[in-house]
Every structure is written in structure tokens, then in C-alpha cells.
Design a protein around this motif. Sequence first.
Motif, mmCIF file in Angstrom:
data_model
loop_
_atom_site.group_PDB
_atom_site.id
_atom_site.type_symbol
_atom_site.label_atom_id
_atom_site.label_comp_id
_atom_site.label_asym_id
_atom_site.label_seq_id
_atom_site.Cartn_x
_atom_site.Cartn_y
_atom_site.Cartn_z
ATOM 1 N N LEU A 5 9.252 6.630 -8.981
ATOM 2 C CA LEU A 5 8.775 5.779 -7.881
ATOM 3 C C LEU A 5 8.351 6.684 -6.739
ATOM 4 N N ASP A 6 7.212 6.388 -6.148
ATOM 5 C CA ASP A 6 6.722 7.131 -4.993
ATOM 6 C C ASP A 6 6.176 6.120 -3.983
ATOM 7 N N TYR A 7 6.648 6.226 -2.731
ATOM 8 C CA TYR A 7 6.243 5.256 -1.719
ATOM 9 C C TYR A 7 6.084 5.967 -0.390
ATOM 10 N N GLY A 8 4.881 5.907 0.158
ATOM 11 C CA GLY A 8 4.601 6.503 1.450
ATOM 12 C C GLY A 8 3.983 5.490 2.405
ATOM 13 N N PHE A 9 4.393 5.542 3.671
ATOM 14 C CA PHE A 9 3.835 4.611 4.649
ATOM 15 C C PHE A 9 3.999 5.190 6.055
ATOM 16 N N SER A 66 0.831 -1.201 0.000
ATOM 17 C CA SER A 66 0.000 0.000 0.000
ATOM 18 C C SER A 66 0.870 1.258 0.000
ATOM 19 N N GLY A 67 0.505 2.215 -0.848
ATOM 20 C CA GLY A 67 1.231 3.476 -0.892
ATOM 21 C C GLY A 67 2.364 3.522 -1.890
ATOM 22 N N LEU A 68 2.611 2.417 -2.614
ATOM 23 C CA LEU A 68 3.692 2.373 -3.588
ATOM 24 C C LEU A 68 3.145 2.612 -4.993
ATOM 25 N N GLU A 69 3.812 3.483 -5.749
ATOM 26 C CA GLU A 69 3.453 3.725 -7.148
ATOM 27 C C GLU A 69 4.725 3.788 -7.980
ATOM 28 N N PHE A 101 6.606 8.304 6.551
ATOM 29 C CA PHE A 101 7.734 8.283 5.630
ATOM 30 C C PHE A 101 7.224 8.386 4.196
ATOM 31 N N ARG A 102 8.045 9.014 3.367
ATOM 32 C CA ARG A 102 7.738 9.046 1.940
ATOM 33 C C ARG A 102 9.048 9.115 1.160
ATOM 34 N N PHE A 103 9.156 8.239 0.171
ATOM 35 C CA PHE A 103 10.362 8.185 -0.644
ATOM 36 C C PHE A 103 9.979 8.414 -2.104
ATOM 37 N N GLY A 104 10.829 9.139 -2.806
ATOM 38 C CA GLY A 104 10.589 9.414 -4.209
ATOM 39 C C GLY A 104 11.835 9.209 -5.042
ATOM 40 N N PHE A 105 11.632 8.821 -6.294
ATOM 41 C CA PHE A 105 12.732 8.607 -7.228
ATOM 42 C C PHE A 105 12.256 9.056 -8.597
#
Length: 878
Positions: free
Chosen positions: A726-730, A623-626, A737-741
Motif C-alpha cells: 500500500l502506498d498513499y501520499g497526500f 487521490s494518491g492511494l495505490e 505525507f506519505r504512508f507505505g505498507f
Amino acid sequence: MGQPRRSVCLAVRAQLAACVLATSLAWGQTSRLEFDLPAQPLEASLRAIAERDNLQIVYVSADVAGIAAPALKGQFTTVDAITKLTEGTRLSVSFDGKATVVVKPKETSREGALRDSAQSWYVDEVVVTGTNIKGVAPAGSPVIVIDKETIRRSGYSTTEQLLQSLPQNVRSGSEGATADGELSAGSLAGVNSTKGTGVNLRGLGSVATLTLINGRRIAASSSGTFTDISLIPLSAIERIEILSDGASAIYGADAVGGVVNFILKQDFEGAESQALYGFTTEDGLDEWQLTHTVGSQWGSGNALFVIDYKNQSELLAADRDVTSTVRHPTSIFPENKQIAFVFSGRQRLGDKLSAQADVQYSHSERFGHLTFSGGRLTAEQPNTIDRINAALGLTYELGRDWEVSLDGVVSREDIDLRFDARNVATGAPDASQSYVQDQRQDQWSSGIKVTGPLFTLPGGNVGLAVGASTRSEEYYRKVPLWAADEEAERTVKSMFAELHVPLVGHDNAMTGVRRLEISLAARYDDYSDFGDTTNPKIGISWSPIDSLELRSSYSTSFRAPSAGRELADSNKGIDPLMFIYSFTAPDGVGYVPVIQLFGSSPLVPEESKNWTVGLTFRPESVSGLEIGLTYFDIKYTDRIIAPPFDSGALLDPTLQAFVTEYASAAALQAALAQLVNGPVSYYDASGPSYAGGFFGPNPENSTRYTYESRWINAGKVDISGFDLTLDYGFEWRDNQFRFGFNASHLQEIMSSFAPGVPAVDLVDTTGNPLDWRIRTTAWWSRGKYDAALAVNYADSYVDTSGAIDAPIRSYVTVDANFRYELGDAAVANKNLFLSLSVINLLDEQPPYVAASGRNSHYDGANASPLGRMVTFGVSKRW
């Protein structure tokens, strides 16, 4: 949202609907919460609300797939907030009075009719960049959204800094469309006399990127070569939508490389003040910025006002190692004092009629220095830029979700430029080289659009938008010293149509086809000076499973020469001011004087064919990953460019089309006099001594060569590559947290400067885009603490600026941003935030290149000489 509970809720949602209305309405009167959501896919907004408010939001992914949610800011009940987000769609919202909200396709029932009657009195129209149809995303097209939170976490204080960090955007390029463009190696660096900044998607040039504010065109800058985004205050921006695809079928000309749409703040309740102070840790530059925002919302409308003031000091070339060889004094960045005002208002005028008004005004006073490489002349460059954009729109609801809108826009940019030259040796003013320049660019447009659902298919409503518009452009430039008095104008009349067809949706989904949508668009433009053109676009989005979207689009694009210098000079011929430079002789031994010609050849419009294919994957198991992947291919013909300045052009076979050798100096002078139809003025830039240069006091009497730096139609430009995001939040315990690439890879830019000239690959060469540019981001939040980190990577490449090609190392910078919210027990510090941002945390210096503009030694297309910059900020919500 766990799968077991979701399944139970879906099973009983029919029973919930029968009892939910009275409970939700009563609850909605007492529990109003603060919302601040960006424009994004509806599913992302629903997840954000569910995670924050500990709610169970029940929906089927296919029901919300492809639906765009608007930005939402203010105080609402949860059900009203979600209702606003789904307004104009086929979805309805219900609440169980405790912790479950159900979002489902509308049903014809008394409960649904009552719920619709309870909706908010005023709701903004939702239109996403890349389409004229509200409530849907453009099928097949890749759209990058930089929302308000991403902007804040970046730590950047200016709009140009933010866009220059985007991997798909080339910082400068051939036109020198940055404030430090004077020091770039671009052939058009001197055109950027206002020291503004443009957007250059894919490295195709700023003229190939269409820049919009709130979906509307604005007057161009710098003789029409780009739109100055530095005049847009970052504090006034709600979000930025970037369509990295051709869009002439939607917006008309200029949308070749893509569209950048700045959505300014509209909905705001209360007041907010912000103060920023920043400085470079290496001597040279500091800046102040003050912003105040005030807004109000009422049942039938809203209004917002933003005032932003910025004061940035001058940064001189002598303050940086890579520019220390530039003649002093010369500015890298000019002093800039800028004030901007933004107003936005919406008002219902009855049950069906609403009005919208948007006004933006910017006043910038910029001051810089320039000393020529010969060392005889130095100049102060004060200039003033005023830009105003005003738009008024009316929308009338025709019924059955149809509406008609009328729109009128006025945009003007006034530029006052001065060049006050002095003799370096004596300090005396040099009237022969001093000049003033008045420049004005005006644009008026009006249009009508009708949009709504044609009919309903099993997959959903078929949406249609049709319309027509007319646009007038005027350009004026006067330089008395050069006897230049240029005027140009044009009118463009357009008609467009767009269709969105959901072939497969929730109700008729099947194995292998959970969703299938097609977008069709076409636009006809009739130019008063360049004829007419029709450009189509087709896009398709297909979801074989709920978590995967495959997409593709094909379009053609068209761009006529701007009603600025390209058009004006094509009517005037060659500029009457000739520059004389020293070029390497044709035999490679010694130097010869060459006259460089500016102005324009007779031009034809540019054309391109754009194709993209890509995917978006949102795994249900994470969940939260795109994850997004987009491949693009652009074939660009008749591209309008100026050939690169190259002192070795007499030896370069790819540039021979721009070199003319005359039998004698007299024959050359006679030809030039005929071309400009009058006397010719010469500017000797040939050597270190302006008392005579390398070639004596009258070098024009000894030269037999000219080099064309005029605007021309290049043979072709073929560009291909891909973007990976890439976008991932949790959440973990009390931490978010949220990570982006975001990575942009260019496979090739095969460019031919003239018909019949062999194409060369410009990727990974000085002044041109790199094969890899990457930005990686990480964000953490816990209670009152908020921190973000970003790493920017520019790949290694080849220095082609010197006599011998040499490697250039990769360029990696790190940005950090930290924010802390003070306690809210006392009114004095309620909603009070302190922030600290550091751009280029490790003070990474730009890689050395052999030669760039004004004898500097960095590549302005791929690096910045600014260095580490520290900014402290304080903001207060009143």
C-alpha cells in the motif's frame, strides 16, 4: 485534480492545441525549475509535478496507464520535463502558457510536428526491469521500485541494510550470504569467505536471484554462490527495481526467484558532497562515509562521476550478549575499508547515433578474526576484493521509432584471501592451518538488440524486441595448502524475442475492458557445458475499470550450476580436505566421529515453473492511494543445494540419503582415497580439545560414517505465498505525507532434499523464511523539515536448532530519520542539509535461539545482532 475542471479542460483541448505552441515555447525559455523524480508509473510523475507546481495537468487515465516514466533530475521547463517523461510513447504535450498542461495521444498535425522538433537533443532510452521494450511496463509482472527518496528516507547508509529491510528478501539463509554469515546455522556459511552480502528473494537462495547493475550482469562473488551487493555504494544508486517473478525468458539463467536491478545515477548537474558518521550505542562498531558527486549536462549528452569512501570498524562477538558464547576473538562484522568509483556518460554522435559508457570500480579491504570452537586455533582473516564493471553501448535510430543497439560488458572480481592461524595457548603461528587463496571470476558479454513498433492496433503500438548475445564466464581458484588449483569456463549463446500487444487502449476502450495488454517473451540459451534450454513467459494486464489493473504471468526458468565452486568441484570430485565432527550416535546414545564431505556431486541444471496473479488498485475517490496484491507459486525442481549441517543427521530419516555407513574405517579411507584420487587431509573439529578431540589423536582411524555436504540436486522445492503493498501520499495545508505498507506472506516452502525423500515445510523454522514479514513506513515534510519512521516486523516461529523445539518471539524494530535544510539566504549554507537517523531505535535484541553457527544464539536469517545505530549526516549541493 478536481473532476469538474478536468472535464472542462478535456472538452476544449482541441482549441487549446491550436494556440499553445508559441506560448509554451516562449515560456519554456524563461521558467526553468529543479526536478528530481524517480522512475515510476507516468501517472505518478504527472501527479507529483502538478502538486508541486500548482499546475492543472489534463489527461485521460487510460492514455497513460501502463506507461513507465524514467527518472528525471535537473533543471527544465515544465513542458520540457513532461516531454522528457513521455518521450518514446504515443503521447504529446502542450501548455496554455498559464497553468494547464495537456497530455494526450499524438495527432498528425503541424502543431505536433513542430512540438516534436522542439524536444531536447538527448534523451535516455526508457527500459523497465522485466522487459526489453522501451516505454512500457512488463504486462502481468509485479515490479517493486525503491526510488531515491525512499532510499534517503530509510536512513540506511549501506546497500545491504536497505535490501535486508525488504520483506521479500531473506537476510541470510542456508548460504550465509551476509557479512555475519559465519555465525549463521547455514550449511554453506563457511563458503562466504569474503564476508559479502547477497540478495535472497523468497528464501530460494542467493543463486536464484539475478543481480544486475544498469540492466547488465556482473561477476559473481564467493565462488559463484552470490553477487556481493555491499560493493555497490548506496550513494551512487538512483533507484532499485525488483522483479519478484521468474524472468529467464528476459535475462537468461539465475532469474528464478526474481531480479534485482540497481540503476545507478546518470543525470546530474553540479556537485554534491555528503559526510556520514555512525556508531552503535552499545560498544563495538562505528563507521565513516564520504561521498562526492559531480555531473554535467549539455545539449547532446551528459556525464557523471561518483566517489564513495567507507570505513567501518570490526564488531566482535564478545560485544553482544547473543554471541558472547562464541570463542574470542571472532568477528560478527569484519573491519571494512572500501572505496568505490562510478562513471556514467552519454553522448550523441550525430542525428541518429548515440554512445553510452558505464564504469564501476570497488576496492574493499576487510579484516576479521575467527577462533574455532575447539579453542586451539585462532586466525586473522585479511582479505581484499576488487571488482570492476565496464559497459559500452551504441544505439542507432533506424527511423519510425525503431532502433538497434550494440552492447559490450566486461566484469571481473579478484579476491585475495589470507587465513593466518595461531595456536591459542602459545601464540605461535600454525603453518599447517594457515593458507592463502587467490580467486578470480571473469565475465565478458556482447549483444545486439533491435526494438520498435511493429504496427498499430486500436489499443496502441505493438512493440517488438529481438536480439542475440554471447557470454563467457571463467572461474579460477588456487589454494596451495590444499593442493587446490581449480579452473572452469563456459560460453553461453542466446537468442530472445519479446512482444508487447496492447489489445485495448483509450481509443477502443469499452465497458468492462478499459485496457488489455499482453506480453510474450521467449529465450533460447545454449551452454557449452550443460546443453541448451528454451524458456517462455506470458503476461497479461487487464483493467476492467480505469482504477483497477488485474494481472497474471506464467514463466519457466532455468539455472545451470555456476562456473564457480559448484562447477569446478564437480570436475574435481570431493575436496581433498575432510572435516571430522562429532554426531549423535545412530542409537541416540553418545557420539561418533563423522567425516563431512565437501565438493560437488555430478549436477544437472535447475528448472522452475513460476506463476503469479495480482491486482493494482488506484481508487479515483482517494487521490494518491495505490494498493497492490500479488500471489505467487514457484515449483522448483533439481534445485542445487548443499544439505543442512545437522549433528543429529544419523537419526533423521529425511537426511539418511546423505549418510553412508562403511563396514570399517579402513574401507571408508580406501573409498575416499579413490574419490579424491590422491592423499586426503583431515581437519578435526570434533571436540573441545584439538590435541585429540573426543576421539583421540587420529579420529579418521575410528570413523565408519560420512555425511554428504556436497552440492547436489534436491528433489523439489514448492513455494507459495503473497505480497500486499500500500502506498498513499497526500498534502494537508503546508504538510506532505506519505504512508507505505509492504507485507510478504509465505504459505509454505515444501522441500525435499533428495528424490524419494518426503518433503518438509521449512517456513517458520530456524534459518529459513518466516510466514510474515512486514515493513510499515510514514513520511512527513513541511518546508525545511523532513521526517520518516519505519516499523519492521518479523513474525514468531519455531526454534528447531536445539534438541527440543521451542518458540521464538516476534522481532520488531523501529527506524527513524530526520533531515533539516538550513536557510538559503547565504551562499555558504545554500542547499545544505543536516540529517539524523537511528536504526533500531528501541535497541531491540535478536531473539534467542538454542544453537547457531560458532555457538552463537541468534538466527542470522531473520535478525541482526547490530543493535541501535545512530548516524549523523551533512550534505551540500554546490
